[in-house]
Design a protein around this motif. Structure first.
Motif, PDB file in Angstrom:
ATOM      1  N   SER A  93       0.817  -1.217   0.000  1.00 30.00           N
ATOM      2  CA  SER A  93       0.000   0.000   0.000  1.00 30.00           C
ATOM      3  C   SER A  93       0.849   1.264   0.000  1.00 30.00           C
ATOM      4  O   SER A  93       0.507   2.262  -0.643  1.00 30.00           O
ATOM      5  N   THR A  94       1.972   1.239   0.709  1.00 33.20           N
ATOM      6  CA  THR A  94       2.812   2.446   0.776  1.00 33.20           C
ATOM      7  C   THR A  94       3.387   2.786  -0.590  1.00 33.20           C
ATOM      8  O   THR A  94       3.307   3.926  -1.075  1.00 33.20           O
ATOM      9  N   ARG A  95       4.004   1.801  -1.223  1.00 30.09           N
ATOM     10  CA  ARG A  95       4.613   2.054  -2.528  1.00 30.09           C
ATOM     11  C   ARG A  95       3.544   2.325  -3.573  1.00 30.09           C
ATOM     12  O   ARG A  95       3.762   3.075  -4.529  1.00 30.09           O
ATOM     13  N   ARG A  96       2.368   1.697  -3.373  1.00 32.84           N
ATOM     14  CA  ARG A  96       1.265   1.932  -4.321  1.00 32.84           C
ATOM     15  C   ARG A  96       0.842   3.400  -4.266  1.00 32.84           C
ATOM     16  O   ARG A  96       0.613   4.031  -5.299  1.00 32.84           O
ATOM     17  N   HIS A  97       0.729   3.962  -3.042  1.00 37.59           N
ATOM     18  CA  HIS A  97       0.342   5.359  -2.893  1.00 37.59           C
ATOM     19  C   HIS A  97       1.419   6.268  -3.492  1.00 37.59           C
ATOM     20  O   HIS A  97       1.099   7.266  -4.166  1.00 37.59           O
ATOM     21  N   GLN A  98       2.687   5.927  -3.220  1.00 35.91           N
ATOM     22  CA  GLN A  98       3.768   6.742  -3.768  1.00 35.91           C
ATOM     23  C   GLN A  98       3.767   6.724  -5.298  1.00 35.91           C
ATOM     24  O   GLN A  98       4.062   7.733  -5.951  1.00 35.91           O
ATOM     25  N   LEU A  99       3.390   5.601  -5.882  1.00 41.59           N
ATOM     26  CA  LEU A  99       3.321   5.509  -7.346  1.00 41.59           C
ATOM     27  C   LEU A  99       2.198   6.389  -7.873  1.00 41.59           C
ATOM     28  O   LEU A  99       2.352   7.071  -8.906  1.00 41.59           O
ATOM     29  N   GLU A 100       1.035   6.394  -7.169  1.00 41.22           N
ATOM     30  CA  GLU A 100      -0.064   7.238  -7.602  1.00 41.22           C
ATOM     31  C   GLU A 100       0.320   8.719  -7.540  1.00 41.22           C
ATOM     32  O   GLU A 100      -0.034   9.507  -8.425  1.00 41.22           O
ATOM     33  N   VAL A 101       1.091   9.107  -6.506  1.00 45.17           N
ATOM     34  CA  VAL A 101       1.561  10.489  -6.405  1.00 45.17           C
ATOM     35  C   VAL A 101       2.490  10.834  -7.570  1.00 45.17           C
ATOM     36  O   VAL A 101       2.399  11.906  -8.177  1.00 45.17           O
ATOM     37  N   ALA A 102       3.379   9.880  -7.898  1.00 38.95           N
ATOM     38  CA  ALA A 102       4.304  10.121  -9.013  1.00 38.95           C
ATOM     39  C   ALA A 102       3.562  10.236 -10.329  1.00 38.95           C
ATOM     40  O   ALA A 102       3.882  11.072 -11.172  1.00 38.95           O
ATOM     41  N   VAL A 110       9.428   8.261 -16.199  1.00 40.92           N
ATOM     42  CA  VAL A 110      10.441   7.308 -16.697  1.00 40.92           C
ATOM     43  C   VAL A 110      11.025   6.529 -15.534  1.00 40.92           C
ATOM     44  O   VAL A 110      11.309   5.331 -15.652  1.00 40.92           O
ATOM     45  N   ASP A 111      11.276   7.182 -14.459  1.00 38.71           N
ATOM     46  CA  ASP A 111      11.805   6.503 -13.275  1.00 38.71           C
ATOM     47  C   ASP A 111      11.098   7.070 -12.052  1.00 38.71           C
ATOM     48  O   ASP A 111      10.561   8.193 -12.061  1.00 38.71           O
ATOM     49  N   VAL A 112      11.152   6.290 -10.989  1.00 37.13           N
ATOM     50  CA  VAL A 112      10.458   6.682  -9.784  1.00 37.13           C
ATOM     51  C   VAL A 112      11.149   6.042  -8.590  1.00 37.13           C
ATOM     52  O   VAL A 112      11.785   4.993  -8.718  1.00 37.13           O
ATOM     53  N   SER A 113      11.015   6.695  -7.429  1.00 33.92           N
ATOM     54  CA  SER A 113      11.602   6.167  -6.201  1.00 33.92           C
ATOM     55  C   SER A 113      10.465   5.823  -5.254  1.00 33.92           C
ATOM     56  O   SER A 113       9.661   6.695  -4.873  1.00 33.92           O
ATOM     57  N   LEU A 114      10.409   4.546  -4.904  1.00 34.21           N
ATOM     58  CA  LEU A 114       9.361   4.044  -4.035  1.00 34.21           C
ATOM     59  C   LEU A 114       9.998   3.419  -2.813  1.00 34.21           C
ATOM     60  O   LEU A 114      10.761   2.456  -2.908  1.00 34.21           O
ATOM     61  N   ALA A 115       9.655   3.996  -1.667  1.00 34.04           N
ATOM     62  CA  ALA A 115      10.191   3.474  -0.386  1.00 34.04           C
ATOM     63  C   ALA A 115      11.708   3.429  -0.404  1.00 34.04           C
ATOM     64  O   ALA A 115      12.328   2.472   0.071  1.00 34.04           O
ATOM     65  N   GLY A 116      12.323   4.477  -0.997  1.00 38.16           N
ATOM     66  CA  GLY A 116      13.772   4.569  -1.025  1.00 38.16           C
ATOM     67  C   GLY A 116      14.430   3.697  -2.056  1.00 38.16           C
ATOM     68  O   GLY A 116      15.671   3.579  -2.082  1.00 38.16           O
ATOM     69  N   LYS A 117      13.668   3.084  -2.943  1.00 40.04           N
ATOM     70  CA  LYS A 117      14.224   2.193  -3.956  1.00 40.04           C
ATOM     71  C   LYS A 117      13.858   2.727  -5.342  1.00 40.04           C
ATOM     72  O   LYS A 117      12.677   3.066  -5.566  1.00 40.04           O
TER      73      LYS A 117
END
Length: 472
Positions: A93-102, A110-117
């Motif tokens: 859920s955390t990374r999913r929310h961060q992806l929606e924000v991105a 092109v690239d994204v950082s999710l949970a520091g990765k």
């Protein structure tokens, strides 16, 4: 500091391979990185979309996307095409929310950082059907971890680096081999040159120079340029040896000319006294009516010797090494040979050698200087007598030679002339006590009269001959 050709070739080859390897390696690593990214990201999303489309799988299922993600080794998510929303994914859920924000900031990033990765993202639109009804298009997202791409890129870079190091090693080995094929013949050629320099310096003037044999020193399998250099060096050394011999002969002839001038000048005074007394004796014999042919013979020979000494003086004064050209008059070579035989008859009897004459009656007179040719005939006959053992025979012959010459020959029954010996060169003699000038002077006299001189040799004896122009 000087370096060897071998070291220079090795360094040049290695530097070239290193430079080319670095450039090619950098380009290859970049190309490999792009290819790895394409395979891991772009092809992954394309393959996943094809699988879902062909199997008509539901994109709104988290469980399905988790299984697809495990197959691809990546994270998978889906959502509507026209909204920054994730309907299903393999993410927590955390990374999913961060992806929606991105996605809300940039769709699709092109690239994204999710949970520091960090992840690389690729997306594509997928359309599916639910029975006979078409489902609205969805966007499929595939997220590949950047560390996975970096690990694959490092592996490819390591392989490229190892291949480059292998090429450098192979180039080094090749350079060493090639350098040996060049440096070894050069080293042998230089050693041969040094050896020749020492031998030539130690050899006395006039001695035969040692053969160069540079072509043999560098070997048959040396580079073509080095083989050509060695052959050129051999030719140069041959020319230098010939020039050295010419200088030695010229120096010897110059010294001989000075000695001959001194001897000739000293001999003419006593010869004049001898001739004067012989002339007085001949006149007294004429008055007493008791002529002696031997006295006339002595006077003629003294005149001939005096003429010969005059020529030697003139030759020494002019510094020339050849007899002056002469204009001939008709000379019967058989009569001239008979006169010479009378001179040496006593010597032949004392040596136990028979003199045989074989004259062709059809032989015409020759055009020559009688006094000079007489000297040649005498020299050839004396040489034949000295070469013939006791009990042997010397044969004189006069015969026509073609339509323009007359040939006179002297054949002995000695052991012949040693092969390879040029007896017409100055200071070359078959006898230890010989000066080696008689045949040289004979050649000068014959050639000055427009004739030829030579010899034919067998183990049974030698035949020396002269060919003179015949009277027209």
């Amino acid at each position: 500091m000087t370096t060897s050709i071998r070291l220079r070739m090795i360094l040049a080859m290695d530097l070239l391979v290193v430079a080319v390897g670095v450039v090619v390696g950098v380009l290859a690593i970049r190309s490999a990185g792009r290819e790895i990214e394409r395979k891991l990201v772009l092809e992954a999303v394309s393959n996943a979309a094809s699988l879902i489309r062909e199997s008509n799988l539901p994109l709104a299922s988290d469980a399905l996307l988790q299984r697809v993600g495990r197959v691809l080794g990546a994270e998978v998510a889906s959502g509507p095409v026209d909204a920054a929303r994730i309907d299903a994914s393999s993410l927590d859920s955390t990374r999913r929310h961060q992806l929606e924000v991105a996605l809300a900031h940039k769709s699709p990033p092109v690239d994204v950082s999710l949970a520091g990765k960090s992840y690389r993202i690729a997306s594509t639109v997928v359309s599916t059907r639910a029975g006979a009804h078409a489902v609205p298009n969805s966007r499929l997202y595939v997220l590949v971890a950047q560390e996975r791409i970096d690990a694959a890129t490092r592996t490819a870079a390591r392989d490229i680096a190892l291949a480059t190091l292998g090429a450098i090693a192979a180039a080094t080995v090749l350079a060493v081999v090639l350098s040996f094929t060049i440096s070894r013949p050069i080293t042998r050629l230089a050693q041969r040159m040094d050896e020749l320099a020492r031998q030539t310096q130690a050899a006395p003037m006039g001695a035969d120079a040692p053969p160069a044999n540079a072509a043999a020193a560098v070997g048959r399998h040396s580079p073509a340029e080095l083989a050509h250099l060695a052959r050129s060096f051999d030719r140069l050394m041959g020319q230098l040896a010939q020039a050295r011999g010419e200088i030695a002969r010229s120096a010897g002839l110059a010294s001989l000319g000075k000695l001959a001038a001194s001897v000739a000048h000293e001999l003419r005074n006593p010869l004049s006294g001898i001739r004067m007394n012989a002339q007085v004796l001949a006149e007294e014999q004429q008055r007493s009516d008791r002529p002696d042919p031997s006295v006339d013979l002595i006077i003629r020979e003294i005149d001939r010797i005096d003429l010969y000494l005059q020529e030697m003086l003139a030759l020494a004064a002019s510094g020339r090494t050849e007899a002056p050209a002469t204009t001939g008059s008709p000379v019967r070579l058989d009569e001239l040979a008979d006169a010479v035989v009378e001179l040496v008859a006593g010597r032949a009897r004392h040596a136990g050698v028979e003199i045989e004459r074989s004259y062709d009656p059809s032989a015409p007179p020759a055009l020559a200087d009688a006094n000079r040719i007489r000297q040649v005939v005498l020299n050839l006959l004396l040489n034949a007598l000295e070469a013939t053992p006791r009990g042997g025979r010397v044969t004189l012959a006069v015969e026509p030679c073609g339509q323009a010459a007359v040939r006179f020959s002297v054949r002995d029954s000695g052991g012949g002339v040693r092969e390879g010996l040029d007896v017409f060169e100055p200071f070359v003699s078959t006898r230890e006590e010989g000066a080696g000038l008689g045949l040289y002077i004979c050649r000068q006299i014959v050639q000055a009269g427009g004739g030829r001189i030579g010899y034919d040799s067998t183990p049974a004896g030698a035949t020396f001959w002269i060919e003179l122009p015949r009277e027209a």
